[in-house]
Write an enzyme that holds these catalytic residues in place. Structure first.
Site, mmCIF file in Angstrom:
data_model
loop_
_atom_site.group_PDB
_atom_site.id
_atom_site.type_symbol
_atom_site.label_atom_id
_atom_site.label_comp_id
_atom_site.label_asym_id
_atom_site.label_seq_id
_atom_site.Cartn_x
_atom_site.Cartn_y
_atom_site.Cartn_z
ATOM 1 N N THR A 197 0.823 -1.203 0.000
ATOM 2 C CA THR A 197 0.000 0.000 0.000
ATOM 3 C C THR A 197 0.856 1.251 0.000
ATOM 4 O O THR A 197 1.913 1.270 0.616
ATOM 5 C CB THR A 197 -0.847 0.027 1.301
ATOM 6 O OG1 THR A 197 -1.604 -1.169 1.361
ATOM 7 C CG2 THR A 197 -1.773 1.215 1.368
ATOM 8 N N GLY A 227 -9.758 -4.419 2.222
ATOM 9 C CA GLY A 227 -9.270 -3.838 3.468
ATOM 10 C C GLY A 227 -9.777 -2.421 3.626
ATOM 11 O O GLY A 227 -10.809 -2.035 3.076
ATOM 12 N N ASP A 228 -9.023 -1.649 4.361
ATOM 13 C CA ASP A 228 -9.407 -0.261 4.654
ATOM 14 C C ASP A 228 -9.106 0.709 3.511
ATOM 15 O O ASP A 228 -9.721 1.766 3.409
ATOM 16 C CB ASP A 228 -8.624 0.223 5.891
ATOM 17 C CG ASP A 228 -7.111 0.129 5.654
ATOM 18 O OD1 ASP A 228 -6.649 -0.906 5.117
ATOM 19 O OD2 ASP A 228 -6.396 1.082 5.988
HETATM 20 C C1 SD4 Z 1 -5.146 -3.619 3.484
HETATM 21 N N1 SD4 Z 1 -4.223 -1.697 4.567
HETATM 22 O O1 SD4 Z 1 -5.554 -4.079 2.412
HETATM 23 C C2 SD4 Z 1 -4.038 -2.596 3.456
HETATM 24 C C3 SD4 Z 1 -2.714 -3.287 3.453
HETATM 25 C C4 SD4 Z 1 -1.491 -2.454 3.670
HETATM 26 O O2 SD4 Z 1 0.800 -2.277 3.311
HETATM 27 O O3 SD4 Z 1 -1.518 -1.374 4.178
HETATM 28 N N2 SD4 Z 1 -0.341 -2.971 3.249
HETATM 29 O O4 SD4 Z 1 -5.569 -4.027 4.563
#
Ligand code: SD4
Length: 339
Positions: A197, A227-228
């Site tokens: 991310t 995810g978020d």
């Molecule tokens: C998620 N927050 O899909 C993201 C993953 C993430 O570095 O931040 N990866 O949950």
């Protein structure tokens, strides 16, 4: 913090936990851009070109994270790790100074989800498009449909994962990384990427705030898992009167506390960006408990309307990139609350 809560934290055995107080002194810079993890350096550089010449924060945060999305063999975008069915699915969102926002999720075979999210914001009456509908919209908007072939690194990592096919997604836990290692995005010893991310927030010379967040999500996730990162309020939130925040790490736990919105509301209540992030991380510990938090990572970064910045995470290993001049684009180690 009330005394009763303080005692509660103490009994949880948290170390390095100090008073989550109100504003602390911070260097205020305008324009300013910050972004998560080591890939943030290159992304900031692209964003900075726009900010330096008086451009809009919204353009900066889009163009900035596009750099990371474009890297083949990287952690974000089409070169990233696939889901457990072997397909790369991407999520992204963007938000501007007028509370306009756009988001795409479960998007396949499109190179720049962040730009599709911006089109959703600017060209539809909606905030979020997902799956085949998002892809259909992207193609109608002129985004090329890519092949869907995995990058060499992702192919290797997927084959590796298939050998055991264990469903144990762990995001972003890396301990003791040296500052010199920041030149390239991080890979684990087994060749897998550990960051999926990039979240970026910026303030422009006019004092307007915007943010972006783009991800391939958890490597080898269940098909359809979100995810978020594409969720406004969780992975990203901007309030032009107050500040902007973005999140990285275990998305499920960020969603549970509406993380980025919480960080912005903490700043509205007088917290510095760093303390606002810290209080949100503390909320996760409160909700989930220390033992379970030791198995995950979550980090927040934030800037406020004055151009102060900060970040905080659950455990050691999180870092973010800060840029406010041609020769000021550097990594900062996130402070953490668990030992
Ligand atoms: C998620 N927050 O899909 C993201 C993953 C993430 O570095 O931040 N990866 O949950």
């Amino acid at each position: 913090m009330h005394r009763r809560n303080f005692l509660h934290w103490g009994s949880l055995g948290l170390s390095a936990l100090s008073f989550s107080g109100f504003r602390n002194a911070g260097i205020a810079q305008k324009p300013l851009v910050i972004s998560t993890w080591d890939a943030g350096i290159a992304a900031n550089a692209a964003a900075w070109k726009i900010l330096r010449s008086g451009g809009r924060a919204l353009d900066a945060v889009e163009k900035g994270v596009m750099v990371t999305e474009s890297e083949l063999n990287c952690c974000v975008g089409l070169g990233a790790n696939p889901d457990r069915d072997g397909l790369v699915t991407l999520d992204a969102c963007i938000m501007d100074e007028n509370a306009n926002c756009g988001s795409v999720a479960f998007l396949e075979r499109i190179k720049h989800p962040i730009s599709v999210a911006r089109r959703v914001m600017e060209k539809t009456p909606h905030v979020m498009l997902v799956g085949s509908g998002a892809q259909q919209f992207a193609v109608a908007e002129g985004f090329p449909l890519e092949s869907g072939k995995l990058s060499d690194d992702a192919e290797r990592a997927y084959k590796n994962w298939l050998q055991k096919s264990e469903y144990k997604p762990v995001i972003n836990i890396e301990r003791g990384k040296s500052p010199q290692a920041y030149a390239v995005p991080t890979k684990l010893a087994n060749g897998e990427w550990n960051h999926d991310t990039i979240g970026m927030v910026a303030i422009d010379a006019q004092g307007n705030l915007s943010g972006s967040c783009t991800t391939s999500g958890m490597g080898f996730k269940m098909r359809g898992r979100l995810g978020d990162s594409p969720i406004i309020g969780a992975g990203l939130f901007v309030d032009n009167e107050v500040g902007a925040a973005t999140a990285t790490g275990q998305g499920e736990d960020v969603i549970r506390i509406c993380g980025s919105h919480l960080v912005v509301e903490n700043m509205r209540n007088g917290y510095s960006p760093e303390n606002a992030c810290k209080a949100a991380v503390e909320r996760i510990v409160k909700v989930k408990g220390v033992a379970k938090c030791k198995e995950i990572q979550v980090g927040f970064i934030a800037i406020n309307k004055q151009g102060e910045y900060g970040g905080y995470c659950l455990q050691k290993g999180f870092s973010f990139a800060v840029c406010y001049a041609d020769d000021k684009n550097f990594m900062v180690d996130g402070k953490f609350i668990l030992s």
